[in-house]
Design an enzyme around this catalytic site. Sequence first.
Site, PDB file in Angstrom:
ATOM      1  N   LYS A 291      -6.525 -35.904 -18.968  1.00 55.49           N
ATOM      2  CA  LYS A 291      -5.126 -35.691 -18.571  1.00 55.49           C
ATOM      3  C   LYS A 291      -4.192 -36.590 -19.384  1.00 55.49           C
ATOM      4  O   LYS A 291      -3.185 -36.127 -19.923  1.00 55.49           O
ATOM      5  CB  LYS A 291      -4.953 -35.964 -17.068  1.00 55.49           C
ATOM      6  CG  LYS A 291      -3.593 -35.544 -16.540  1.00 55.49           C
ATOM      7  CD  LYS A 291      -3.365 -36.059 -15.130  1.00 55.49           C
ATOM      8  CE  LYS A 291      -3.997 -35.219 -14.058  1.00 55.49           C
ATOM      9  NZ  LYS A 291      -3.179 -34.080 -13.631  1.00 55.49           N
TER      10      LYS A 291
ATOM     11  N   GLY B 246     -10.162 -31.677  -8.646  1.00 58.48           N
ATOM     12  CA  GLY B 246     -10.047 -32.014  -7.225  1.00 58.48           C
ATOM     13  C   GLY B 246     -11.026 -33.055  -6.733  1.00 58.48           C
ATOM     14  O   GLY B 246     -11.092 -33.322  -5.542  1.00 58.48           O
TER      15      GLY B 246
ATOM     16  N   HIS C  87      -9.263 -23.997  -5.888  1.00 55.15           N
ATOM     17  CA  HIS C  87     -10.409 -24.893  -6.044  1.00 55.15           C
ATOM     18  C   HIS C  87     -11.705 -24.098  -6.152  1.00 55.15           C
ATOM     19  O   HIS C  87     -12.523 -24.314  -7.044  1.00 55.15           O
ATOM     20  CB  HIS C  87     -10.469 -25.837  -4.837  1.00 55.15           C
ATOM     21  CG  HIS C  87     -11.661 -26.737  -4.837  1.00 55.15           C
ATOM     22  ND1 HIS C  87     -12.819 -26.419  -4.168  1.00 55.15           N
ATOM     23  CD2 HIS C  87     -11.892 -27.909  -5.466  1.00 55.15           C
ATOM     24  CE1 HIS C  87     -13.698 -27.379  -4.367  1.00 55.15           C
ATOM     25  NE2 HIS C  87     -13.163 -28.295  -5.150  1.00 55.15           N
TER      26      HIS C  87
ATOM     27  N   ARG D  96      -4.899 -28.936 -21.077  1.00 47.66           N
ATOM     28  CA  ARG D  96      -6.258 -29.227 -21.563  1.00 47.66           C
ATOM     29  C   ARG D  96      -6.872 -27.925 -22.044  1.00 47.66           C
ATOM     30  O   ARG D  96      -6.337 -26.844 -21.772  1.00 47.66           O
ATOM     31  CB  ARG D  96      -7.105 -29.846 -20.448  1.00 47.66           C
ATOM     32  CG  ARG D  96      -7.230 -28.907 -19.313  1.00 47.66           C
ATOM     33  CD  ARG D  96      -7.969 -29.432 -18.130  1.00 47.66           C
ATOM     34  NE  ARG D  96      -7.863 -28.403 -17.103  1.00 47.66           N
ATOM     35  CZ  ARG D  96      -8.141 -28.548 -15.848  1.00 47.66           C
ATOM     36  NH1 ARG D  96      -8.560 -29.695 -15.401  1.00 47.66           N
ATOM     37  NH2 ARG D  96      -8.018 -27.549 -15.003  1.00 47.66           N
TER      38      ARG D  96
ATOM     39  N   TYR E 198     -40.054 -23.910 -36.071  1.00 49.32           N
ATOM     40  CA  TYR E 198     -39.641 -22.830 -35.184  1.00 49.32           C
ATOM     41  C   TYR E 198     -39.723 -23.253 -33.716  1.00 49.32           C
ATOM     42  O   TYR E 198     -40.394 -24.230 -33.376  1.00 49.32           O
ATOM     43  CB  TYR E 198     -40.486 -21.559 -35.401  1.00 49.32           C
ATOM     44  CG  TYR E 198     -41.939 -21.690 -34.992  1.00 49.32           C
ATOM     45  CD1 TYR E 198     -42.339 -21.430 -33.683  1.00 49.32           C
ATOM     46  CD2 TYR E 198     -42.916 -22.068 -35.919  1.00 49.32           C
ATOM     47  CE1 TYR E 198     -43.670 -21.546 -33.308  1.00 49.32           C
ATOM     48  CE2 TYR E 198     -44.242 -22.182 -35.550  1.00 49.32           C
ATOM     49  CZ  TYR E 198     -44.616 -21.931 -34.244  1.00 49.32           C
ATOM     50  OH  TYR E 198     -45.924 -22.056 -33.857  1.00 49.32           O
TER      51      TYR E 198
ATOM     52  N   CYS F  99     -43.905 -24.260 -28.203  1.00 46.03           N
ATOM     53  CA  CYS F  99     -44.073 -23.027 -27.424  1.00 46.03           C
ATOM     54  C   CYS F  99     -44.021 -23.285 -25.925  1.00 46.03           C
ATOM     55  O   CYS F  99     -44.263 -22.407 -25.120  1.00 46.03           O
ATOM     56  CB  CYS F  99     -45.358 -22.311 -27.814  1.00 46.03           C
ATOM     57  SG  CYS F  99     -46.832 -23.267 -27.457  1.00 46.03           S
TER      58      CYS F  99
ATOM     59  N   SER G 161     -48.479 -26.651 -32.773  1.00 44.48           N
ATOM     60  CA  SER G 161     -47.483 -26.077 -31.872  1.00 44.48           C
ATOM     61  C   SER G 161     -47.433 -26.964 -30.629  1.00 44.48           C
ATOM     62  O   SER G 161     -48.453 -27.182 -29.969  1.00 44.48           O
ATOM     63  CB  SER G 161     -47.867 -24.648 -31.493  1.00 44.48           C
ATOM     64  OG  SER G 161     -46.936 -24.139 -30.569  1.00 44.48           O
TER      65      SER G 161
ATOM     66  N   MET H 236     -11.232 -36.335  -7.602  1.00 44.30           N
ATOM     67  CA  MET H 236     -10.729 -37.697  -7.425  1.00 44.30           C
ATOM     68  C   MET H 236      -9.311 -37.662  -6.858  1.00 44.30           C
ATOM     69  O   MET H 236      -8.831 -36.612  -6.481  1.00 44.30           O
ATOM     70  CB  MET H 236     -10.829 -38.436  -8.738  1.00 44.30           C
ATOM     71  CG  MET H 236     -12.287 -38.740  -9.060  1.00 44.30           C
ATOM     72  SD  MET H 236     -12.479 -39.505 -10.645  1.00 44.30           S
ATOM     73  CE  MET H 236     -11.713 -38.355 -11.710  1.00 44.30           C
TER      74      MET H 236
ATOM     75  N   ARG I  60      -2.020 -40.415 -10.746  1.00 43.93           N
ATOM     76  CA  ARG I  60      -3.077 -39.385 -10.763  1.00 43.93           C
ATOM     77  C   ARG I  60      -4.281 -39.864 -11.541  1.00 43.93           C
ATOM     78  O   ARG I  60      -4.147 -40.508 -12.578  1.00 43.93           O
ATOM     79  CB  ARG I  60      -2.584 -38.122 -11.458  1.00 43.93           C
ATOM     80  CG  ARG I  60      -1.453 -37.415 -10.784  1.00 43.93           C
ATOM     81  CD  ARG I  60      -0.988 -36.284 -11.704  1.00 43.93           C
ATOM     82  NE  ARG I  60       0.337 -35.869 -11.365  1.00 43.93           N
ATOM     83  CZ  ARG I  60       0.617 -34.759 -10.663  1.00 43.93           C
ATOM     84  NH1 ARG I  60      -0.345 -33.974 -10.259  1.00 43.93           N
ATOM     85  NH2 ARG I  60       1.852 -34.436 -10.390  1.00 43.93           N
TER      86      ARG I  60
HETATM   87  C1  PEP Z   1     -47.562 -25.804 -22.759  1.00 42.27           C
HETATM   88  O1  PEP Z   1     -48.355 -26.528 -22.167  1.00 42.27           O
HETATM   89  O2  PEP Z   1     -46.432 -26.161 -23.098  1.00 42.27           O
HETATM   90  C2  PEP Z   1     -47.921 -24.415 -23.072  1.00 42.27           C
HETATM   91  C3  PEP Z   1     -47.135 -23.662 -23.794  1.00 42.27           C
HETATM   92  O3  PEP Z   1     -49.066 -23.949 -22.543  1.00 42.27           O
HETATM   93  P1  PEP Z   1     -49.227 -23.483 -21.028  1.00 42.27           P
HETATM   94  O4  PEP Z   1     -47.864 -23.474 -20.419  1.00 42.27           O
HETATM   95  O5  PEP Z   1     -49.836 -22.150 -21.080  1.00 42.27           O
HETATM   96  O6  PEP Z   1     -50.112 -24.544 -20.506  1.00 42.27           O
END
Ligand code: PEP
Length: 901
Positions: free
Chosen positions: A22, A100, A451, A335, A870, A850, A782, A102, A91
């Site tokens: 503000k 709202g 609000h 803002r 990735y 993953c 991975s 504070m 304020r």
């Molecule tokens: C993990 O452990 O992150 C994974 C991808 O394998 P899972 O979830 O199948 O154990």
Amino acid sequence: MAKNIYDFDEGGREMAGLLGGKGAGLAEMTRMGLPVPPGFTVTTEACRSYLLTGAEPAGLRDELERHLSVLERAAGRRLGDPHAPLLLSVRSGARFSMPGMMETVLDIGLTDATVHGLAGTGGGKRFAYDSYRRLLQMYGSTVLGLHRGLFESALTRLKTARGLADDRALTADDLADLVEVYKAVIRSAAGEDFPQDPREQLHRSVQAVFHSWNSERARLYRRREHIPDDLGTAVNIQMMVFGNHGPRSGTGVAFTRDPATGRPGVYGDYLAGAQGEDVVSGVRDALPLAELEQLDPAAYRALRGYLALLETHYRDLCDVEFTVDDGTLWMLQTRIGKRTAEAAFRIAAQLADEGLITQDEALARVTGEQLGRLLFPRFADSTGRRPLAHGVPASPGAAIGAAVFDSAEAVRRAAAGEKVVLIRRETTPDDLPGMVAAQAVLTSRGGKTSHAAVVARGMGKVCVCGAEQLTVDPAGRRFTTPDGTVVAEGDVISVDGTAGTVHLGVLTLRTSPVAAYLESGDAGDLVGDDLVRAVDRLLHHADGLRRMEVRANADTPEDAARARRFGAQGIGLCRTEHMFLGERRRLVEAMILARSDTERRQALKALLPLQRADFTGILAAMDGLPVTIRLLDPPLHEFLPDRTALTARLAAAEARGETPEPHDRELLAAVESMHEVNPMLGLRGVRLALVAPGLIAMQVRALAEAVVDRRRAGGDPHAEIMVPLVASATELRLVKTEIKQVLAEVSTATGTDVDLSVGTMIELPRAALTAGRIAEEAEFFSYGTNDLTQTVWGMSRDDVEAEFFPAYLAQGVFDTSPFETLDRDGVGRMVRIATAEGRETRPGLVTGVCGEHGGDPASVRFFDRAGLDYVSCSPFRVPVARLEAARARLDDAHRHTGDTR
Ligand code: PEP
Ligand code: MG
């Protein structure tokens, strides 16, 4: 000595950290020459110091006096002057907006003496006493901590005594009486008199604002919004201007575009003859901003001009608060405006089209989380059915839940796993816990800027507000519609935040247009929709910008195909355990129970063609792209019947005097022999490969043969084999030897060279810490961040979130679950160590992730910085990861140029 106070003309938008949002906005508008009432800002640093030490920073009072003198000169009035008193507003204003949450105190400077002066200098007696009673009420509740109800019930008593329904009918004398009543309320409830020294009012109000940073509702809001607890709030002290100054006065809020849809055109609410927070709190019903044009054309024109100026200056959607004081327009706040996901995409694309921002900036203005929200389904039939009520579509989406009428009940039911809709006449900041717990919020009063609307939008919660046809009865825990339908607590309703309607019962849901567009694989007909067009443009821009690839976790050809349509560049994790369920469970059972090598070989032989067909389908769906097949991971007993159920079945048979099935006995014996107290840390992953003969050989053979089949069919398969739960290089070497042997056999038998790469998951701390050695064997890494989080924290991923997590979150051990957003300091460090040491051994080693974190926006940005190649996530998260991987690059570019936006 640190400077604790900045005049508005000393600051600017770049100082939001020190002056709060503000304060920075007021300074910027002052700098731009907009009509801002003169004032100054006490810094967040001063607040932090006060909260830390319990005392005002040295010199604060002197500074306050100096800045007050400047203010008095600018205003042409003096604080406490009995003839022409200056009144002040105090304020709060933190770095990040906390609507709202504070405190605010208005009309500071009014006393028994100055009230006459105010009445005499143009305002009249009624106005002066109305302002005085407002000050008493705000000071009483904010500074002295008295319950607001004390003042409200005194007001109600007075109105009843006078036979009046509306505050506005109270006369000057009524209000003067009310002032005396309020002073008595303060004296008896707080044990002290309301201070007649304006400076004392000011000093204590400043301290109350400092304290309000740590109020319970402010803390809860911060936790929910991931705002750090140690920022503190700034305090803005400003000359009062009056929206309650007769018929040519009023107060309002406005947006430079519609914050719900993103459509161009100014948008807002206006409340004539009202002061301060009346609009934002939704306590009284506001008029659409356009009506100001009729009421006060000059003020309206000026406001539109300033809105245009602000949007061009900030190059984004802005919202403002303004007051018209007897025909003069004053700007009280600006803002960058909060907006829905849908509005964020539309506005980013529009501003890029208008040449106000670049494509990169447009991308920086939208988040993966918002894109995720746009994929949510909507109601299919809400337009065709007669709703219970219409309200303002304040925050879009579709939600179904049981009606509840107070915050505590919402929290209670949600904690028990029930989906609820919180229904209130209007919400106040005290309703925040219930709003967090609910699927949707429904109110019978207030506009798009009430609000309820502002907070729900910020949370991405469905919200319909101002459904005026509903008579909400919180005490009776029900609402009634004009035709007499009663909806009681627990009745299920459907709330359509896009259409602004409420329906009885459960409506069917349909796919969102953005999800349909992504499903279609290209924009097709759907680009006629401007939202889809905006998403399409920004995603394509993101694809051109990002460094990391995005793969999907998919186990079936259907999921693989969908992931590909969503833009996945391969499969980063194909969990093969899902292929052993259903009918096939019987074959796994036979393999586990096999009494001889021959029996086991037979069972595996029966599984082989099924597994091969699975792989062929997936490789076909991902033709030309990498497909990482993970060898069987979970404990084998997961494929056997449950121990308790089996025991009960046998006992029941015996009780009936029957001879139990021999097969059941065998099964129970197997289940018992394989029973583990802690199976997640037991016989699973690579360990299975080393102790269950023939199992992974079968999987590898099936994959190799599928590759050969695909090649023969003219395909371009790119399979990789991934070994789970490796802790040591030796484990991987042993398994890899077996894998390579099977691959060689298939190559010889088919006359086709299938030398698939073999890599490993890094999902145990030991693997991460010995990654250099593991990389001698592994051709890729991975990160299984689910297991890695579980083992780094020593918290069971299956149990923990229901147990002590709420307490951990409440006490700030973490602000989000580490299973949701990667814990950078611990798990992230493991990832960095393993990547560095793995690449030292094997330069150019491909690394991906993953675990679930591969689709989490904040984690994706971390993985980009950690240099991974990735991320892999569920198909629906693929577009989110594409967007965030690109935004991570922007963050990087902006860091290098020092732009922190
Ligand atoms: C993990 O452990 O992150 C994974 C991808 O394998 P899972 O979830 O199948 O154990
Ligand atoms: Mg795992």
